[in-house]
Design a protein around this motif. Sequence first.
Motif, PDB file in Angstrom:
ATOM      1  N   THR A   1       0.824  -1.215   0.000  1.00 13.20           N
ATOM      2  CA  THR A   1       0.000   0.000   0.000  1.00 13.20           C
ATOM      3  C   THR A   1       0.854   1.260   0.000  1.00 13.20           C
ATOM      4  O   THR A   1       0.573   2.216  -0.712  1.00 13.20           O
ATOM      5  CB  THR A   1      -0.986   0.047   1.183  1.00 13.20           C
ATOM      6  OG1 THR A   1      -1.750  -1.151   1.191  1.00 13.20           O
ATOM      7  CG2 THR A   1      -1.932   1.242   1.058  1.00 13.20           C
ATOM      8  N   PHE A   2       1.908   1.290   0.802  1.00 14.95           N
ATOM      9  CA  PHE A   2       2.854   2.403   0.743  1.00 14.95           C
ATOM     10  C   PHE A   2       4.237   1.873   1.112  1.00 14.95           C
ATOM     11  O   PHE A   2       4.385   0.822   1.741  1.00 14.95           O
ATOM     12  CB  PHE A   2       2.440   3.531   1.703  1.00 14.95           C
ATOM     13  CG  PHE A   2       2.709   3.228   3.157  1.00 14.95           C
ATOM     14  CD1 PHE A   2       3.902   3.641   3.767  1.00 14.95           C
ATOM     15  CD2 PHE A   2       1.787   2.531   3.925  1.00 14.95           C
ATOM     16  CE1 PHE A   2       4.149   3.351   5.101  1.00 14.95           C
ATOM     17  CE2 PHE A   2       2.037   2.244   5.255  1.00 14.95           C
ATOM     18  CZ  PHE A   2       3.217   2.654   5.849  1.00 14.95           C
ATOM     19  N   ILE A   3       5.271   2.643   0.719  1.00 16.63           N
ATOM     20  CA  ILE A   3       6.646   2.271   1.054  1.00 16.63           C
ATOM     21  C   ILE A   3       7.484   3.534   1.170  1.00 16.63           C
ATOM     22  O   ILE A   3       7.258   4.511   0.443  1.00 16.63           O
ATOM     23  CB  ILE A   3       7.244   1.309  -0.005  1.00 16.63           C
ATOM     24  CG1 ILE A   3       8.593   0.762   0.471  1.00 16.63           C
ATOM     25  CG2 ILE A   3       7.344   1.980  -1.354  1.00 16.63           C
ATOM     26  CD1 ILE A   3       9.083  -0.414  -0.351  1.00 16.63           C
ATOM     27  N   LEU A   4       8.426   3.545   2.099  1.00 15.65           N
ATOM     28  CA  LEU A   4       9.277   4.705   2.312  1.00 15.65           C
ATOM     29  C   LEU A   4      10.271   4.861   1.162  1.00 15.65           C
ATOM     30  O   LEU A   4      10.834   3.885   0.660  1.00 15.65           O
ATOM     31  CB  LEU A   4      10.040   4.576   3.625  1.00 15.65           C
ATOM     32  CG  LEU A   4       9.196   4.570   4.907  1.00 15.65           C
ATOM     33  CD1 LEU A   4      10.093   4.333   6.116  1.00 15.65           C
ATOM     34  CD2 LEU A   4       8.432   5.878   5.066  1.00 15.65           C
ATOM     35  N   ILE A   5      10.500   6.095   0.773  1.00 17.54           N
ATOM     36  CA  ILE A   5      11.466   6.371  -0.289  1.00 17.54           C
ATOM     37  C   ILE A   5      12.865   5.932   0.137  1.00 17.54           C
ATOM     38  O   ILE A   5      13.636   5.403  -0.664  1.00 17.54           O
ATOM     39  CB  ILE A   5      11.444   7.865  -0.661  1.00 17.54           C
ATOM     40  CG1 ILE A   5      10.095   8.222  -1.294  1.00 17.54           C
ATOM     41  CG2 ILE A   5      12.576   8.202  -1.629  1.00 17.54           C
ATOM     42  CD1 ILE A   5       9.911   9.692  -1.602  1.00 17.54           C
ATOM     43  N   SER A   6      13.192   6.114   1.408  1.00 13.67           N
ATOM     44  CA  SER A   6      14.506   5.691   1.902  1.00 13.67           C
ATOM     45  C   SER A   6      14.705   4.184   1.744  1.00 13.67           C
ATOM     46  O   SER A   6      15.811   3.712   1.441  1.00 13.67           O
ATOM     47  CB  SER A   6      14.666   6.090   3.368  1.00 13.67           C
ATOM     48  OG  SER A   6      13.633   5.517   4.164  1.00 13.67           O
ATOM     49  N   ASP A   7      13.625   3.410   1.919  1.00 14.32           N
ATOM     50  CA  ASP A   7      13.714   1.958   1.733  1.00 14.32           C
ATOM     51  C   ASP A   7      13.934   1.604   0.257  1.00 14.32           C
ATOM     52  O   ASP A   7      14.663   0.664  -0.071  1.00 14.32           O
ATOM     53  CB  ASP A   7      12.442   1.276   2.243  1.00 14.32           C
ATOM     54  CG  ASP A   7      12.328   1.312   3.760  1.00 14.32           C
ATOM     55  OD1 ASP A   7      13.363   1.539   4.419  1.00 14.32           O
ATOM     56  OD2 ASP A   7      11.209   1.125   4.273  1.00 14.32           O
ATOM     57  N   LEU A   8      13.308   2.367  -0.627  1.00 21.22           N
ATOM     58  CA  LEU A   8      13.492   2.128  -2.059  1.00 21.22           C
ATOM     59  C   LEU A   8      14.935   2.404  -2.475  1.00 21.22           C
ATOM     60  O   LEU A   8      15.525   1.658  -3.267  1.00 21.22           O
ATOM     61  CB  LEU A   8      12.536   3.007  -2.868  1.00 21.22           C
ATOM     62  CG  LEU A   8      11.054   2.647  -2.802  1.00 21.22           C
ATOM     63  CD1 LEU A   8      10.217   3.711  -3.498  1.00 21.22           C
ATOM     64  CD2 LEU A   8      10.806   1.286  -3.436  1.00 21.22           C
ATOM     65  N   ILE A   9      15.503   3.481  -1.941  1.00 26.57           N
ATOM     66  CA  ILE A   9      16.896   3.826  -2.257  1.00 26.57           C
ATOM     67  C   ILE A   9      17.825   2.693  -1.825  1.00 26.57           C
ATOM     68  O   ILE A   9      18.735   2.301  -2.566  1.00 26.57           O
ATOM     69  CB  ILE A   9      17.286   5.149  -1.571  1.00 26.57           C
ATOM     70  CG1 ILE A   9      16.469   6.310  -2.160  1.00 26.57           C
ATOM     71  CG2 ILE A   9      18.788   5.420  -1.704  1.00 26.57           C
ATOM     72  CD1 ILE A   9      16.596   7.602  -1.385  1.00 26.57           C
TER      73      ILE A   9
END
Length: 251
Positions: A18-26
Motif C-alpha cells: 500500500t505504501f513504502i518509504l522512499i529511503s527503503d526504495l533507495i
Amino acid sequence: MKSFERKQHILDLTKKHTFILISDLIRDLHSSESTIRRDIEELVSKNLVIRSQGAVIWNDKSNLYKENVYFRTEQNLLTKTKITKIAAELIEPREMIFIDTGTTMLELAKNLSEDCNLSVVTNDLKIALELENKYNVTTIMLGGIVKRGTHTTIENTGTEFLNNVCFQKAFFSPAGISDEGFYFLNLQAMDIRTKIAEKSEKMIMVADSAKFDKKATVLGFPFSECDILVTDTCSQEWKDKISPSTHIIIA
C-alpha cells in the motif's frame, strides 16, 4: 538496473504494501536518491502512485489499467521500433491498410513514411491521434464502444463500411504465439479482426520474439491465415512450425 525495471519494482512494492518509504526504495534498489525520485515523479505523473511525506502510496486500484498501458508501452520498445520499421517498408503508396490496436501497432504508425500517400483504418484511439499529424495519411476511425485501458473501440459500429472496402494489407500484433497459431488478449475485438482479415489481400503479424511460446485469452488465427510474420529473431524450430504457410522476415 534499467529505469523501466526500477519503476516496475517501485510499483510492485507499493501495490503489495500500500505504501513504502522512499529511503527503503533507495536502499533496496541500490540507486541514488535523485534517481529514485525521478522514477517516482514519472509514476506520479501517470497517476499510478502518490508521493507524500517521504513515502510512495499506491493510488487506488481503479487506476490499474493505466499501469498496464504505461508499462506495455515501455516494454521492449527498442525491439518494437526495429521490427515496425521493417513492417512499414512493406507498405506501398496509395494502399488502404488496417492497423490493429496495441503498443507495437502504435510504433508502426509512428514509423509510417511522411511521403507515402495512404488510407489507414484503425480502431485504436492513440494510433488515430498519431496518424492525424501525418499530412499524407487519410485516417479512418472505426466506431464502437471505447474499452477502458486499451484505447480501443469494440462492438464495432462500422460493419457497413467494412462490407464495402478492401484492404491491401492488414497489420496485427499478437499477444502470444503458440503451436496452434496467434493469440490475442481481447476476445471482444476478435469479431472485427476476423472481418478485417476476410477483407484483406495480405495479413501481416508484427511480434517481438518474447511472444513465442506464449498464449493469451483467445486463439485468433492459425499460421495458415497469416501471409507474413515480422519479428526480431526466430529459431529454426519455430520457422519449421510457421513456414511454409507464412513468410518470416527477421528485422
